[in-house]
Design a protein around this motif. Structure first.
Motif, PDB file in Angstrom:
ATOM      1  N   MET A  74      16.231   6.261   1.591  1.00 41.41           N
ATOM      2  CA  MET A  74      15.248   5.630   2.699  1.00 41.41           C
ATOM      3  C   MET A  74      13.632   6.030   2.064  1.00 41.41           C
ATOM      4  SD  MET A  74      16.591   7.678   5.577  1.00 41.41           S
ATOM      5  CE  MET A  74      17.844   6.336   6.046  1.00 41.41           C
ATOM      6  N   ALA A  75      12.759   5.197   2.043  1.00 40.98           N
ATOM      7  CA  ALA A  75      11.347   5.607   1.654  1.00 40.98           C
ATOM      8  C   ALA A  75      10.873   6.135   3.241  1.00 40.98           C
ATOM      9  CB  ALA A  75      10.626   4.441   1.373  1.00 40.98           C
ATOM     10  N   GLY A  76       9.818   6.576   3.099  1.00 44.10           N
ATOM     11  CA  GLY A  76       9.327   7.104   4.455  1.00 44.10           C
ATOM     12  C   GLY A  76       9.578   8.331   4.936  1.00 44.10           C
ATOM     13  N   ASP A  77       9.170   8.715   6.102  1.00 46.26           N
ATOM     14  CA  ASP A  77       9.527  10.261   6.555  1.00 46.26           C
ATOM     15  C   ASP A  77      10.402  10.254   7.794  1.00 46.26           C
ATOM     16  OD1 ASP A  77       7.997   9.235   8.428  1.00 46.26           O
ATOM     17  OD2 ASP A  77       5.895   9.942   7.713  1.00 46.26           O
ATOM     18  N   ARG A 227       5.817  -0.842   0.146  1.00 49.64           N
ATOM     19  CA  ARG A 227       4.390  -0.968  -0.032  1.00 49.64           C
ATOM     20  C   ARG A 227       4.203  -1.910  -1.092  1.00 49.64           C
ATOM     21  NH1 ARG A 227       1.448   4.660  -0.445  1.00 49.64           N
ATOM     22  NH2 ARG A 227       2.593   4.981   1.137  1.00 49.64           N
ATOM     23  N   GLU A 253       5.509   0.682   6.034  1.00 54.24           N
ATOM     24  CA  GLU A 253       5.312   0.879   4.608  1.00 54.24           C
ATOM     25  C   GLU A 253       4.666  -0.513   4.016  1.00 54.24           C
ATOM     26  OE1 GLU A 253       5.173   2.852   1.748  1.00 54.24           O
ATOM     27  OE2 GLU A 253       5.531   4.576   3.232  1.00 54.24           O
ATOM     28  N   VAL A 256       1.150  -0.918   5.093  1.00 55.26           N
ATOM     29  CA  VAL A 256       0.309  -0.453   4.165  1.00 55.26           C
ATOM     30  C   VAL A 256       0.062  -1.286   3.005  1.00 55.26           C
ATOM     31  CG1 VAL A 256      -0.139   1.635   2.580  1.00 55.26           C
ATOM     32  CG2 VAL A 256       0.928   2.069   4.832  1.00 55.26           C
ATOM     33  N   GLN A 260      -3.555  -2.687   1.921  1.00 56.21           N
ATOM     34  CA  GLN A 260      -4.041  -2.771   0.447  1.00 56.21           C
ATOM     35  C   GLN A 260      -4.542  -3.983  -0.003  1.00 56.21           C
ATOM     36  OE1 GLN A 260      -0.825  -0.549  -1.319  1.00 56.21           O
ATOM     37  NE2 GLN A 260      -1.931   1.417  -1.105  1.00 56.21           N
ATOM     38  N   ARG A 282       4.589   8.650  10.097  1.00 53.63           N
ATOM     39  CA  ARG A 282       3.310   9.704   9.869  1.00 53.63           C
ATOM     40  C   ARG A 282       2.103   9.123   9.469  1.00 53.63           C
ATOM     41  NH1 ARG A 282       4.875  14.859  10.744  1.00 53.63           N
ATOM     42  NH2 ARG A 282       3.236  15.765  10.178  1.00 53.63           N
ATOM     43  N   LEU A 283       2.054   8.015   8.467  1.00 53.46           N
ATOM     44  CA  LEU A 283       1.105   7.544   7.771  1.00 53.46           C
ATOM     45  C   LEU A 283       0.112   6.480   8.689  1.00 53.46           C
ATOM     46  CD1 LEU A 283       2.597   4.949   7.124  1.00 53.46           C
ATOM     47  CD2 LEU A 283       2.623   5.797   4.756  1.00 53.46           C
ATOM     48  N   GLU A 285      -1.082   6.562  11.669  1.00 56.12           N
ATOM     49  CA  GLU A 285      -2.494   7.056  12.280  1.00 56.12           C
ATOM     50  C   GLU A 285      -3.426   7.240  11.458  1.00 56.12           C
ATOM     51  OE1 GLU A 285      -3.021  10.486  14.515  1.00 56.12           O
ATOM     52  OE2 GLU A 285      -1.238  11.419  13.716  1.00 56.12           O
ATOM     53  N   VAL A 286      -3.000   7.594   9.887  1.00 57.69           N
ATOM     54  CA  VAL A 286      -4.369   7.671   9.018  1.00 57.69           C
ATOM     55  C   VAL A 286      -4.478   6.708   7.870  1.00 57.69           C
ATOM     56  CG1 VAL A 286      -3.310  10.194   9.001  1.00 57.69           C
ATOM     57  CG2 VAL A 286      -2.718   8.493   7.246  1.00 57.69           C
ATOM     58  N   VAL A 287      -3.877   5.401   7.978  1.00 57.00           N
ATOM     59  CA  VAL A 287      -4.572   4.548   7.292  1.00 57.00           C
ATOM     60  C   VAL A 287      -5.601   4.020   7.936  1.00 57.00           C
ATOM     61  CG1 VAL A 287      -2.273   3.672   6.359  1.00 57.00           C
ATOM     62  CG2 VAL A 287      -3.192   2.766   8.395  1.00 57.00           C
ATOM     63  N   SER A 288      -6.374   3.097   7.260  1.00 54.84           N
ATOM     64  CA  SER A 288      -7.606   2.675   7.924  1.00 54.84           C
ATOM     65  C   SER A 288      -7.786   1.297   7.892  1.00 54.84           C
ATOM     66  CB  SER A 288      -8.808   3.235   7.633  1.00 54.84           C
ATOM     67  OG  SER A 288      -8.923   2.989   6.087  1.00 54.84           O
TER      68      SER A 288
END
Lengths: 342, 342
Positions: A74-77, A227, A253, A256, A260, A282-283, A285-288
DNA sequence: CTGTTAGCGCCTTCAT
DNA sequence: ATGAAGGCGCTAACAG
């Protein structure tokens, strides 16, 4: 540098001046033993650093004190929290954890050779690691099982623990509709056959239907929870010229990837198009812009699955189905908190 | 609904009209068996769905065909690739994988009760899951071990596999210095005692020294490989008024925290300050600006560690130390690709 | 090439 | 409360 194979129960018995039965009794507490003797045995065990050989015990008891865990690549965290939840309850109950990954070989159509009644008392099956036939196979073998993020095939009564997908998906899509006035909402689907993805899709359709919105076939694309795939799908969507003002992805994912693609074509998020994901990795909250998504209680899922499995193993009644609540988390990608939205 | 415990070697022997030894021989291929007989045995095994009981075999051979894996609770998304690499080689070699997490209990000072010579032939120890005493303890027990992202304590000859930390850290810091002209580079350290973190710090100091840059004590802060801790540390740094024009973090999570703090104070990245991380986690390419970092070959680390452990288990010579190469990956947070840099 | 026979280390009646 | 003895399922000499 000591011997790998240490003292046996005989050594302990001799050192304590008792029979092996007595040693076995103090170890397992099956039958009362006089305090004096027990103390001597304990001391001998300490001194000899005695640890019962798992194989011998297992052979005699016909129990392995081990839980099997079948996972998918599995991808991701969320691998770590899931395992963490499982491990905590397994350890607490004194069970070891045997793990196997579906890996590049894809989902197994039968139990993988490394995991079965011959080496574990029960099996946790994560979505994507075993096909329906595989689940049926395990069940036919009489192996206690619990499915994670996956419902059992028709007629195969195996307990499962999942999260609230449909209602949460509906809620977040309705948020896009009601709060942000979106009308043409595209969804990026998960991999074919993935239950989480399918349930989320159901919620998506419900939301659209409830508000009388466009719900044609062209509104759903394969994102595969990847992604790259998501990026490609959205890029193609844009070049096709089809109109849309929001994208709901089956997972973060894919969100994201969508972000992009949108950015590379100069589409403003959330100005021109709202984006929402699922999982709250986790990502998120950090993507924009920070991703509006649905939080999945991964660690609890693992813990609950392990608890249910333990019940099955012990012959107690397990809940046929437990659904853990999810929670929408609003950030900026939907339009909230920016000038244009809310 | 079948019996959980299936046929035994006796059943197979009877069905095939041979002795159990013969069955054992065709299973293990230890001694030649006539084709005709072998075929009959194979058929019987199929028909009875025979699977050797692991415990019985283990008891007789004194081998478990199992590898233990001691991990720490790790944030980030490298749990899966690491496990994936390990599992692939273990499965290939017909070994099962028993897993235990250090979890909330923190690193073990001795082998955890659930993992030892009594139930596995060898142990993979990930950094942060076992203290130096714990490693020594396992070694004293004669348990084959291989350390991951961690070097053995003095005098305890246990093989280890790590990645190139120091040189890579030096390289990326020099990139900040040489290409982007940074002079006051702050580093966010990893958790105390974390080797990766310490090696990266060493590389950082090397780079500063090589270029005669400020290298005082105030230039390093604790980031603990955590987003929150890093954010707090950088926020405090900024409010302290201390000058700096770049931040090198021990890992990507901390870099994300640094980015958040910088943004909340309105500091432009990479305009005013360059940021670089380490690990190249999945979020590295999606934060903004995209993070310049060092790619860690996590899956290969797992695979290589498993390979070395197998060698030790088999009594072959294992490399005392294998260091896998890392690779700097330039994105935008350092200044490359933006008007101000490169 | 194949069958017989001891264990491997522990639990578990069954006596005492 | 404790000891003696059989057996869990399999491998590994040892005979043949």
């Amino acid at each position: 540098m000591g011997e790998t194979l240490g003292a046996t129960i005989h050594d302990v018995a001799r050192a304590a001046g008792v029979s092996i039965s007595t040693v076995s009794r103090v170890i397992n507490g099956t039958v009362p033993v006089s305090n004096a003797v027990a103390a001597r045995v304990e001391a001998a065990m300490q001194a000899l650093r005695y640890v019962p050989r798992a194989a011998a015990r297992s052979l005699a008891t016909r129990r392995t004190q081990t839980l099997g865990l079948l996972m998918a690549n599995m991808a991701g965290d969320f691998f770590e929290p899931l395992l963490s939840g499982i491990e905590a309850v397994a350890t607490e109950a004194d069970y070891a954890l045997l793990i196997s990954l579906a890996g590049r070989r894809g989902p197994h159509g039968a139990l993988p050779p490394g995991l079965g009644p011959h080496n574990c008392d029960g099996l946790l099956v994560f979505a994507g690691s075993l096909t329906a036939e595989g689940v049926a196979h395990g069940h036919a073998l009489g192996l206690p099982m619990v499915l994670i993020q996956l419902r059992p095939p028709e007629g195969v009564p195996v307990p499962c623990v999942t999260i609230e997908n449909r209602a949460a998906a509906r809620e977040i899509v309705e948020h896009l509709i009601v709060v942000h006035g979106r009308r043409r909402i595209v969804m990026l689907l998960g991999p074919a056959g993935n239950e989480d993805g399918e349930r989320r899709e159901a919620g998506y359709h419900e939301a659209l239907a409830a508000h009388g919105l466009a719900n044609d076939h062209g509104m759903t694309l394969r994102g595969n929870f990847e992604r790259g795939a998501a990026r490609a799908a959205v890029s193609q969507l844009i070049t096709s010229g089809a109109p849309f003002d929001a994208i709901f992805t089956g997972d973060d994912e894919a969100a994201v990837g969508a972000l992009q693609a949108l950015r590379s074509f100069g589409r403003q998020v959330p100005g021109e198009v709202s984006v929402a994901g699922f999982d709250d990795q986790r990502l998120a909250e950090v993507v924009s812009p920070p991703l509006t998504t649905v939080h999945a209680p991964t660690e609890q899922v693992g813990a609950e699955a392990a608890r249910q499995l333990l019940r099955v193993v012990r012959g107690e009644a397990a809940k046929p189905r437990v659904v853990l609540p999810t929670k929408m988390v609003i950030r900026r990608s939907c339009g909230c908190g920016s000038e244009s939205g809310k």
